[in-house]
Design an enzyme around this catalytic site. Structure first.
Site, PDB file in Angstrom:
ATOM      1  N   CYS A   2       0.841  -1.190   0.000  1.00 51.34           N
ATOM      2  CA  CYS A   2       0.000   0.000   0.000  1.00 51.34           C
ATOM      3  C   CYS A   2       0.882   1.247   0.000  1.00 51.34           C
ATOM      4  CB  CYS A   2      -0.940   0.109   1.185  1.00 51.34           C
ATOM      5  SG  CYS A   2      -2.165  -1.195   1.261  1.00 51.34           S
ATOM      6  N   ARG A  27       4.110  -0.581  -4.570  1.00 50.72           N
ATOM      7  CA  ARG A  27       3.757  -1.038  -3.225  1.00 50.72           C
ATOM      8  C   ARG A  27       2.418  -1.781  -3.188  1.00 50.72           C
ATOM      9  NH1 ARG A  27       6.799   1.649   0.628  1.00 50.72           N
ATOM     10  NH2 ARG A  27       5.276   1.136   2.211  1.00 50.72           N
ATOM     11  N   TRP A  75      -2.617  -2.779  -1.666  1.00 51.31           N
ATOM     12  CA  TRP A  75      -2.309  -4.206  -1.722  1.00 51.31           C
ATOM     13  C   TRP A  75      -3.207  -4.829  -0.675  1.00 51.31           C
ATOM     14  CZ3 TRP A  75      -0.472  -8.213   1.362  1.00 51.31           C
ATOM     15  CH2 TRP A  75       0.000  -9.342   0.682  1.00 51.31           C
ATOM     16  N   ASN A 101      -1.830   2.583   5.486  1.00 46.53           N
ATOM     17  CA  ASN A 101      -0.954   1.487   5.047  1.00 46.53           C
ATOM     18  C   ASN A 101      -0.591   0.701   6.302  1.00 46.53           C
ATOM     19  OD1 ASN A 101       2.598   1.501   4.298  1.00 46.53           O
ATOM     20  ND2 ASN A 101       1.150  -0.148   4.086  1.00 46.53           N
ATOM     21  N   GLY A 102      -0.954  -0.588   6.314  1.00 43.96           N
ATOM     22  CA  GLY A 102      -0.629  -1.408   7.478  1.00 43.96           C
ATOM     23  C   GLY A 102      -1.783  -2.330   7.814  1.00 43.96           C
ATOM     24  N   GLU A 488      17.723 -17.956  -6.175  1.00 44.21           N
ATOM     25  CA  GLU A 488      17.348 -16.610  -6.611  1.00 44.21           C
ATOM     26  C   GLU A 488      16.860 -16.640  -8.065  1.00 44.21           C
ATOM     27  OE1 GLU A 488      16.599 -13.940  -5.347  1.00 44.21           O
ATOM     28  OE2 GLU A 488      16.921 -12.398  -6.844  1.00 44.21           O
ATOM     29  N   LYS A 492      13.157 -15.476  -9.255  1.00 42.41           N
ATOM     30  CA  LYS A 492      12.943 -14.431 -10.272  1.00 42.41           C
ATOM     31  C   LYS A 492      11.968 -14.930 -11.319  1.00 42.41           C
ATOM     32  CE  LYS A 492      14.030 -11.929  -8.592  1.00 42.41           C
ATOM     33  NZ  LYS A 492      14.581 -11.281  -7.436  1.00 42.41           N
ATOM     34  N   GLU A 495       8.231 -15.485  -9.913  1.00 42.16           N
ATOM     35  CA  GLU A 495       7.457 -14.317  -9.476  1.00 42.16           C
ATOM     36  C   GLU A 495       7.034 -13.411 -10.627  1.00 42.16           C
ATOM     37  OE1 GLU A 495       9.458 -11.482  -6.902  1.00 42.16           O
ATOM     38  OE2 GLU A 495      11.356 -11.904  -7.856  1.00 42.16           O
ATOM     39  N   HIS A 511      18.046 -36.864  -4.662  1.00 42.66           N
ATOM     40  CA  HIS A 511      17.205 -37.222  -3.515  1.00 42.66           C
ATOM     41  C   HIS A 511      15.740 -36.880  -3.748  1.00 42.66           C
ATOM     42  CE1 HIS A 511      20.788 -38.198  -1.258  1.00 42.66           C
ATOM     43  NE2 HIS A 511      21.324 -37.104  -1.770  1.00 42.66           N
ATOM     44  N   LYS A 610       6.107  -4.558  -3.459  1.00 36.60           N
ATOM     45  CA  LYS A 610       7.542  -4.500  -3.232  1.00 36.60           C
ATOM     46  C   LYS A 610       7.925  -4.445  -1.761  1.00 36.60           C
ATOM     47  CE  LYS A 610      11.754  -2.960  -5.104  1.00 36.60           C
ATOM     48  NZ  LYS A 610      12.130  -4.328  -5.439  1.00 36.60           N
TER      49      LYS A 610
HETATM   50  C1  F6R Z   1      11.816 -10.822  -4.867  1.00 34.16           C
HETATM   51  C2  F6R Z   1      11.624  -9.755  -3.920  1.00 34.16           C
HETATM   52  C3  F6R Z   1      11.204 -10.096  -2.544  1.00 34.16           C
HETATM   53  C4  F6R Z   1      11.973  -9.239  -1.534  1.00 34.16           C
HETATM   54  C5  F6R Z   1      11.438  -9.480  -0.123  1.00 34.16           C
HETATM   55  C6  F6R Z   1      12.235  -8.728   0.911  1.00 34.16           C
HETATM   56  O1  F6R Z   1      12.241 -10.349  -6.092  1.00 34.16           O
HETATM   57  O2  F6R Z   1      11.778  -8.604  -4.237  1.00 34.16           O
HETATM   58  O3  F6R Z   1      11.367 -11.453  -2.275  1.00 34.16           O
HETATM   59  O4  F6R Z   1      13.323  -9.552  -1.612  1.00 34.16           O
HETATM   60  O5  F6R Z   1      10.105  -9.087  -0.062  1.00 34.16           O
HETATM   61  O6  F6R Z   1      12.197  -7.355   0.689  1.00 34.16           O
HETATM   62  P1  F6R Z   1      13.243  -6.378   1.339  1.00 34.16           P
HETATM   63  O7  F6R Z   1      14.569  -6.679   0.741  1.00 34.16           O
HETATM   64  O8  F6R Z   1      12.762  -5.014   1.002  1.00 34.16           O
HETATM   65  O9  F6R Z   1      13.243  -6.673   2.806  1.00 34.16           O
END
Ligand code: F6R
Length: 615
Positions: A2, A27, A75, A101-102, A488, A492, A495, A511, A610
């Site tokens: 949000c 956000r 969000w 937001n929260g 990672e 990527k 997501e 395994h 994000k």
């Molecule tokens: C994946 C991604 C998320 C963040 C996670 C932590 O691409 O962006 O998995 O890495 O939400 O976010 P931060 O780093 O802001 O604590």
């Protein structure tokens, strides 16, 4: 998670709010809305399911002589992502309007009590409860808006950043925060712009105040801001000048922020080392943690805490610290750590890793470790963020604003900082042979150029993406320090493309996951020269024997894997400890191109936000 924006002053709030929401859309993008107030205190609310662009269409040609406005991009947490649940929310009497937001954790108890008093609710949100609760407190106490918000918030459990307007005081705004970020921009003409982060503010003013936990501010155009704590202590706000430019917030010709941010990595990795590494003098200087170096060296262990991509960076850090500084390291998900009564001793050092510096689980894990007496260090990208402020010391990543929801340049910047820390501690502890230390410093300085070379492989990566874009599953394998890189890479892809992908340590394949391998399974293998190379070649043979399709990330000039794999993507040779900084890049590009080819909204993947400020 949000985004909120508010403006009060002499300018037309509409374009300021819309532009602000666009900058905060990362956000959350389930719904968007805004409320405007004119100088007679009339309020108009516009809201819609969907993105900010939908809101923009809704308010097209709706000119109004508003003096203030608040806006929100959502969000969804409580209630479906529809128009009714969209913010802003208006109180029953129509007097108050609020964005939030929260999460208000005790909202159902408050709601029940309000229903008993005759309040009605249109939405399923905790926010509509909050605005009515403030209204109720105001009615019962006879206090003004600021004092009523203060009283109400003392009885609220949860996290919030809020902006509230009252039709009886046009132009006035009350803002408050606990657990969710809020920045107040102070304009030269006595106007105020408030937002969840600095991005919507920077084009208006560079002078800001980062509201602290449990603080509220009263904003009235032309008057000095008043800041108080929930306990009514007056605060003298220490203002900050933003070190942020508009260009950093634009796509600058790239189709998506994610692509721009991938391409920025030579620069962001360089910036994360700038002023900190001097290969000629064979020195690393990390000013932020300098005075804690002895404490860290004497610690019993280090615990890395993070979520998602930042957790992956922590895992890379674990290999780096153990190999170079010989300090035992454990890497933990913030969400697991905080709820399992972890054993933490005062001689533990906890490193919180977070791009946003606001991730709720990471923050809560750090607070818990602080209570138990550990030293807290932060590795954050957002200056002034909660984690940066609540840790004892830290090292910023200097990656610049990361706007694409999928984290790219923040990850490599985090790994860069962790490498610097491990090298510095290893040097002080004497656990790295001098020659290796000097080579590593030299090699680290070469990394930005080498990333540039990897980026030049983009066309090859696009071809691979074209060939496998319709696959239903992907497997990513790596060993040692490149195991977290495999995780990672898989994150990527899933997501942003919504293709199922899993990362595994290559040897774990036998395994279980090997059962999945057939001619339809692309397997991305990080098979660089020095990292258990022979072992990974054997793993590749095993995949090949089962007709799996192999996409290998190899060291330049590799013949052996090239002879076995269906596709190879070469990366320049480097010290094994530095390969994550190079091997990650093709995986980011592969995920990006597949997602674009599938028509996905790369910068705003579904269901994601994000900055995850709720647990
Ligand atoms: C994946 C991604 C998320 C963040 C996670 C932590 O691409 O962006 O998995 O890495 O939400 O976010 P931060 O780093 O802001 O604590």
């Amino acid at each position: 998670m949000c985004g909120i924006v508010g403006y009060t002053g002499t300018e037309n709030p509409i374009p300021i709010l819309i532009d602000g929401l666009k900058r905060l859309e990362y956000r959350g993008y389930d719904s968007a809305g805004l409320a405007l107030m004119n100088k007679s205190g009339e309020i108009k609310v516009f809201k819609t399911k969907g993105k900010v662009a939908d809101l923009e269409k809704l308010i097209e040609n709706k000119e109004w002589d508003a003096v203030a406005g608040i806006a929100h991009t959502r969000w969804a947490t409580h209630g479906a992502p529809n128009t009714i649940n969209a913010h802003p929310h208006v109180s029953g009497s129509g007097d108050l309007v609020l964005v939030h937001n929260g999460i208000i954790e005790n909202y159902s108890i408050l709601k029940e009590a309000l229903i008993q008093k005759g309040y009605h609710f249109k939405s399923e949100t905790d926010t509509e409860v909050l605005v009515n609760f403030i209204e109720d407190v105001k009615k019962e106490s006879g206090k003004n808006l600021f004092e009523s918000v203060q009283l109400a918030l003392k009885r609220v459990v949860g996290a919030y950043a809020i902006v509230v307007m009252d039709k009886n005081f046009p132009g006035q705004m009350v803002v408050a925060r606990k657990g969710s970020p809020l920045v107040v921009g102070i304009g030269k003409d006595g106007d105020y712009i408030i937002a969840s982060d600095a991005a919507p503010i920077v084009s208006h003013t560079k002078t800001v105040y980062y509201l602290d936990e449990d603080e509220l501010a009263l904003l009235e155009p032309g008057k000095e801001m008043m800041v108080k704590t929930l306990d009514n202590k007056l605060v003298t706000p220490s203002l900050t000048e933003l070190d942020l430019t508009i260009e950093q917030l634009e796509k600058e010709g790239f189709e998506h922020f994610m692509l721009k941010e991938i391409y920025e990595q030579p620069r962001s990795v360089y910036d994360s080392m700038r002023g900190r590494i001097n290969a000629e003098k064979k020195q690393i200087k990390l000013g932020g943690i300098e005075s804690y170096e002895n404490h860290i060296l004497e610690s019993d262990r280090i615990i890395m805490v993070g979520c998602g991509t930042s957790w992956h960076a922590g895992l890379v850090g674990e290999y780096l610290f153990e190999e170079l500084a010989r300090i035992p390291v454990e890497t933990e998900y913030g969400s697991e750590f905080r709820y399992r009564n972890p054993i933490i001793k005062p001689r533990d050092v906890v490193i919180g890793i977070s791009q946003s510096g606001e991730t709720a689980d990471t923050l809560a894990a750090l607070r818990l470790a602080k209570e138990k007496g550990a030293l807290l260090l932060g590795i954050c990208n957002v200056v002034g963020s909660s984690i940066a402020r609540e840790t004892h010391a830290g090292v910023y990543t200097h990656a610049g604003p990361e706007i694409g929801v999928a984290s790219t340049k923040a990850f490599t910047a985090q790994v860069t900082v962790l490498t610097l820390m491990a090298l510095r501690l290893g040097y002080l502890k004497g656990t790295i042979p001098q020659e290796r230390y000097e080579n590593l410093l030299q090699e680290l300085e070469n990394v930005p150029d080498k990333i540039e070379q990897v980026l030049q492989k983009d066309l090859i990566i696009q071809q691979v993406a074209r060939e496998y874009k319709n696959a239903k599953n992907f497997l990513y394998l790596g060993r040692g320090i490149n195991f977290p890189v495999a995780l990672e890479g898989a994150l990527k892809l899933k997501e942003i493309s919504y293709i199922h992908a899993e990362g595994y340590p290559a040897a774990e394949m036998k395994h279980g996951p090997i059962a999945l391998i057939d001619e339809n399974m692309p397997v991305v293998v990080i098979a660089t020269k020095k990292g258990n190379y022979d072992k990974i070649v054997s793993n590749i043979m095993e995949i090949k024997a089962r007709d799996g399709k192999i996409i290998a990330i190899v060291t330049e000039g590799d013949q052996q894997v090239a002879g076995l794999a269906d596709h190879v993507i070469e990366i320049p040779e480097s010290d094994e400890m530095l390969t994550p900084l190079l091997a990650t890049i093709p995986l980011q590009l592969l995920a990006y191109h597949i997602a674009v080819m599938l028509g996905r909204d790369v910068d705003k993947p579904r269901n994601l936000a994000k900055s995850v400020t709720v647990e």
